[in-house]
Scaffold this motif. Structure first.
Motif, PDB file in Angstrom:
ATOM      1  N   UNK A 237       0.811  -1.214   0.000  1.00 17.04           N
ATOM      2  CA  UNK A 237       0.000   0.000   0.000  1.00 17.04           C
ATOM      3  C   UNK A 237       0.845   1.265   0.000  1.00 17.04           C
ATOM      4  N   UNK A 238       2.158   1.113   0.234  1.00 15.94           N
ATOM      5  CA  UNK A 238       3.050   2.274   0.278  1.00 15.94           C
ATOM      6  C   UNK A 238       3.928   2.399  -0.974  1.00 15.94           C
ATOM      7  N   UNK A 239       3.825   1.415  -1.891  1.00 15.95           N
ATOM      8  CA  UNK A 239       4.661   1.444  -3.089  1.00 15.95           C
ATOM      9  C   UNK A 239       3.918   2.116  -4.243  1.00 15.95           C
ATOM     10  N   UNK A 240       4.589   2.982  -4.961  1.00 18.05           N
ATOM     11  CA  UNK A 240       3.953   3.691  -6.069  1.00 18.05           C
ATOM     12  C   UNK A 240       3.323   2.739  -7.078  1.00 18.05           C
ATOM     13  N   UNK A 241       3.985   1.618  -7.335  1.00 17.03           N
ATOM     14  CA  UNK A 241       3.520   0.709  -8.385  1.00 17.03           C
ATOM     15  C   UNK A 241       2.295  -0.106  -7.977  1.00 17.03           C
ATOM     16  N   UNK A 242       2.040  -0.217  -6.666  1.00 19.49           N
ATOM     17  CA  UNK A 242       0.965  -1.104  -6.217  1.00 19.49           C
ATOM     18  C   UNK A 242      -0.064  -0.434  -5.311  1.00 19.49           C
ATOM     19  N   UNK A 243       0.169   0.779  -4.891  1.00 20.75           N
ATOM     20  CA  UNK A 243      -0.715   1.395  -3.892  1.00 20.75           C
ATOM     21  C   UNK A 243      -2.156   1.533  -4.366  1.00 20.75           C
ATOM     22  N   UNK A 244      -2.352   1.687  -5.688  1.00 16.14           N
ATOM     23  CA  UNK A 244      -3.712   1.870  -6.201  1.00 16.14           C
ATOM     24  C   UNK A 244      -4.372   0.557  -6.614  1.00 16.14           C
TER      25      UNK A 244
END
Length: 214
Positions: free
Chosen positions: A94-101
């Protein structure tokens, strides 16, 4: 094009190592919770993960226990510990740009299924769907099972009779959208020809319906 990265996720004083593989325009990401004595190198979970990536989902296969921790068999059945590690991994995603969304799916095997369901029962964690393969969802506990809101699929081998009974008990406690799928002729590890392919197909369809389409 799939992006592949070796990742290290902090969980208290421990560090979990794993592999994140993310197809272009992924519809969601599925976090794997391995069972007792297994690891992120499990050929069965890696087979399922490949099918999920082909279906457009990112996958994360992590070792929830460090090698030292895994050498103590008790830790493999410490559902609270496994759940804390899984929660740390979900927070990391949830904190990574690639996976947060990306919507989060959970795939649990053996004792990892109990940890996945305990995490799904946590209202602070947004879980889109859960799949259990040959799992021990009963070890999640009645309170957690009754609190799960994410659509949950329990997959059990048709020849794995003791685990079928345990899954039936857990299934009765779930109040969410749910399905219990029995794979004919399969034993606990789904080693019979075609049975693991059926697990992967069932999981991909479930995640397509409730992660990508949810």
């Amino acid at each position: 094009m799939t992006t592949t990265a070796l990742v290290h996720v902090a969980a208290g004083t421990a560090t979990m190592e794993g592999m994140l593989e993310l197809p272009h325009d992924a519809a969601g990401v599925v976090l794997f919770a391995h069972g007792s004595g297994s690891s992120r190198l499990s050929p069965r979970n890696n087979h399922v993960a490949r099918v999920l990536r082909d279906a457009g989902f990112g996958t994360v296969l992590l070792d929830l226990l460090t090698p030292d921790e895994d050498s103590n068999v008790h830790n493999r059945f410490d559902i609270s510990l496994l759940t804390r590690r899984l929660r740390a991994a979900a927070a990391w995603l949830a904190a990574q740009d690639a996976t947060l969304a990306l919507p989060l799916g959970l795939f649990g095997a053996s004792t990892g299924a109990a940890a996945a369901l305990q995490l799904a029962a946590d209202p602070a964690v947004r879980v889109a769907a859960v799949v259990s393969r040959g799992g021990r969802p009963d070890l999640a506990g009645v309170d957690a099972l009754r609190a799960v809101e994410a659509p949950t699929l329990l997959i059990v081998g048709g020849a794995d009779e003791p685990v079928i009974a345990l899954n039936e008990q857990a299934y009765a406690e779930l109040g969410c959208v749910k399905r219990l799928a029995i794979v004919p002729g399969a034993t606990h590890l789904f080693e019979e020809p075609g049975t693991l392919d059926e697990v992967a197909r069932l999981a991909a369809d479930w995640f397509a319906g409730y992660v990508a389409g949810g």
